[in-house]
Design a protein around this motif. Structure first.
Motif, PDB file in Angstrom:
ATOM      1  N   MET A 250       4.745   2.080  10.410  1.00 35.26           N
ATOM      2  CA  MET A 250       3.413   2.621  10.263  1.00 35.26           C
ATOM      3  C   MET A 250       2.495   1.505   9.747  1.00 35.26           C
ATOM      4  N   PRO A 251       1.311   1.386  10.311  1.00 31.46           N
ATOM      5  CA  PRO A 251       0.391   0.323   9.884  1.00 31.46           C
ATOM      6  C   PRO A 251      -0.076   0.504   8.441  1.00 31.46           C
ATOM      7  N   ARG A 252      -0.356  -0.602   7.826  1.00 32.67           N
ATOM      8  CA  ARG A 252      -0.848  -0.630   6.446  1.00 32.67           C
ATOM      9  C   ARG A 252      -2.282  -1.148   6.478  1.00 32.67           C
ATOM     10  N   TYR A 253      -3.198  -0.416   5.860  1.00 30.21           N
ATOM     11  CA  TYR A 253      -4.602  -0.788   5.826  1.00 30.21           C
ATOM     12  C   TYR A 253      -5.002  -1.107   4.394  1.00 30.21           C
ATOM     13  N   GLU A 254      -5.808  -2.135   4.232  1.00 27.47           N
ATOM     14  CA  GLU A 254      -6.231  -2.583   2.909  1.00 27.47           C
ATOM     15  C   GLU A 254      -7.675  -2.157   2.673  1.00 27.47           C
ATOM     16  N   TYR A 255      -7.933  -1.648   1.483  1.00 23.99           N
ATOM     17  CA  TYR A 255      -9.260  -1.169   1.092  1.00 23.99           C
ATOM     18  C   TYR A 255      -9.682  -1.806  -0.225  1.00 23.99           C
ATOM     19  N   ARG A 256     -10.989  -1.818  -0.461  1.00 26.46           N
ATOM     20  CA  ARG A 256     -11.533  -2.251  -1.751  1.00 26.46           C
ATOM     21  C   ARG A 256     -12.481  -1.174  -2.231  1.00 26.46           C
ATOM     22  N   CYS A 257     -12.375  -0.818  -3.501  1.00 26.27           N
ATOM     23  CA  CYS A 257     -13.238   0.172  -4.117  1.00 26.27           C
ATOM     24  C   CYS A 257     -14.528  -0.510  -4.560  1.00 26.27           C
ATOM     25  N   ARG A 258     -15.652   0.024  -4.131  1.00 26.20           N
ATOM     26  CA  ARG A 258     -16.944  -0.545  -4.529  1.00 26.20           C
ATOM     27  C   ARG A 258     -17.309  -0.168  -5.954  1.00 26.20           C
ATOM     28  N   SER A 259     -16.711   0.893  -6.496  1.00 29.24           N
ATOM     29  CA  SER A 259     -17.013   1.331  -7.856  1.00 29.24           C
ATOM     30  C   SER A 259     -16.313   0.480  -8.913  1.00 29.24           C
ATOM     31  N   CYS A 260     -14.993   0.273  -8.736  1.00 25.84           N
ATOM     32  CA  CYS A 260     -14.233  -0.443  -9.766  1.00 25.84           C
ATOM     33  C   CYS A 260     -13.743  -1.816  -9.315  1.00 25.84           C
ATOM     34  N   GLY A 261     -13.858  -2.125  -8.004  1.00 26.57           N
ATOM     35  CA  GLY A 261     -13.438  -3.430  -7.499  1.00 26.57           C
ATOM     36  C   GLY A 261     -11.955  -3.549  -7.194  1.00 26.57           C
ATOM     37  N   ASP A 262     -11.191  -2.469  -7.401  1.00 23.16           N
ATOM     38  CA  ASP A 262      -9.751  -2.496  -7.150  1.00 23.16           C
ATOM     39  C   ASP A 262      -9.483  -2.628  -5.648  1.00 23.16           C
ATOM     40  N   THR A 263      -8.448  -3.384  -5.302  1.00 18.64           N
ATOM     41  CA  THR A 263      -7.998  -3.507  -3.918  1.00 18.64           C
ATOM     42  C   THR A 263      -6.672  -2.768  -3.809  1.00 18.64           C
ATOM     43  N   PHE A 264      -6.529  -1.957  -2.752  1.00 19.58           N
ATOM     44  CA  PHE A 264      -5.316  -1.153  -2.595  1.00 19.58           C
ATOM     45  C   PHE A 264      -4.997  -1.006  -1.120  1.00 19.58           C
ATOM     46  N   GLU A 265      -3.765  -0.573  -0.830  1.00 19.23           N
ATOM     47  CA  GLU A 265      -3.295  -0.411   0.544  1.00 19.23           C
ATOM     48  C   GLU A 265      -2.942   1.039   0.805  1.00 19.23           C
ATOM     49  N   VAL A 266      -3.129   1.452   2.068  1.00 22.94           N
ATOM     50  CA  VAL A 266      -2.791   2.813   2.494  1.00 22.94           C
ATOM     51  C   VAL A 266      -1.989   2.709   3.788  1.00 22.94           C
ATOM     52  N   ASN A 267      -0.829   3.370   3.828  1.00 27.86           N
ATOM     53  CA  ASN A 267      -0.025   3.463   5.054  1.00 27.86           C
ATOM     54  C   ASN A 267      -0.428   4.742   5.766  1.00 27.86           C
ATOM     55  N   ARG A 268      -0.838   4.606   7.035  1.00 23.41           N
ATOM     56  CA  ARG A 268      -1.215   5.781   7.816  1.00 23.41           C
ATOM     57  C   ARG A 268      -1.112   5.459   9.295  1.00 23.41           C
ATOM     58  N   PRO A 269      -0.984   6.477  10.130  1.00 27.17           N
ATOM     59  CA  PRO A 269      -0.901   6.240  11.574  1.00 27.17           C
ATOM     60  C   PRO A 269      -2.196   5.614  12.107  1.00 27.17           C
ATOM     61  N   MET A 270      -2.092   4.891  13.210  1.00 28.98           N
ATOM     62  CA  MET A 270      -3.277   4.262  13.805  1.00 28.98           C
ATOM     63  C   MET A 270      -4.319   5.301  14.192  1.00 28.98           C
ATOM     64  N   ALA A 271      -3.893   6.501  14.553  1.00 30.26           N
ATOM     65  CA  ALA A 271      -4.833   7.555  14.930  1.00 30.26           C
ATOM     66  C   ALA A 271      -5.739   7.953  13.766  1.00 30.26           C
ATOM     67  N   ARG A 272      -5.327   7.635  12.537  1.00 29.40           N
ATOM     68  CA  ARG A 272      -6.124   7.964  11.347  1.00 29.40           C
ATOM     69  C   ARG A 272      -6.716   6.725  10.694  1.00 29.40           C
ATOM     70  N   SER A 273      -6.773   5.610  11.415  1.00 28.09           N
ATOM     71  CA  SER A 273      -7.233   4.350  10.826  1.00 28.09           C
ATOM     72  C   SER A 273      -8.684   4.391  10.354  1.00 28.09           C
ATOM     73  N   ALA A 274      -9.515   5.230  10.955  1.00 30.65           N
ATOM     74  CA  ALA A 274     -10.932   5.302  10.572  1.00 30.65           C
ATOM     75  C   ALA A 274     -11.190   6.308   9.459  1.00 30.65           C
ATOM     76  N   ASP A 275     -10.172   7.056   9.035  1.00 27.68           N
ATOM     77  CA  ASP A 275     -10.357   8.036   7.966  1.00 27.68           C
ATOM     78  C   ASP A 275     -10.715   7.344   6.654  1.00 27.68           C
ATOM     79  N   PRO A 276     -11.566   7.957   5.831  1.00 30.62           N
ATOM     80  CA  PRO A 276     -11.889   7.364   4.525  1.00 30.62           C
ATOM     81  C   PRO A 276     -10.678   7.405   3.592  1.00 30.62           C
TER      82      PRO A 276
END
Length: 69
Positions: free
Chosen positions: A1-27
């Motif tokens: 399953m693909p892993r997507y990396e995100y950054r929080c604009r509020s606290c600056g934390d960087t984190f990863e989320v594993n989800r199917p490609m069909a849900r890659s655009a989900d917040p």
């Protein structure tokens, strides 16, 4: 399953989320519960060296060794 990396604009934390490609655009919410996040562009690098030997033709591997029947 693909892993997507995100950054929080509020606290600056960087984190990863594993989800199917069909849900890659989900917040994604940050682990601290903030909703204002942005998906980061992750680049995958594959490196090698010039001194590494080239694979021999017909000497193994799926497309040269006969494992594909």
């Amino acid at each position: 399953m693909p892993r997507y990396e995100y950054r929080c604009r509020s606290c600056g934390d960087t984190f990863e989320v594993n989800r199917p490609m069909a849900r890659s655009a989900d917040p994604a919410s940050c682990p601290e519960g903030h909703e204002d996040t942005v998906k980061l562009l992750s680049a995958v690098a594959v490196g090698g060296t010039k001194s590494a030997p080239a694979p021999s033709a017909g000497g193994g591997g799926c497309c040269g060794g006969g494992c594909c029947s």
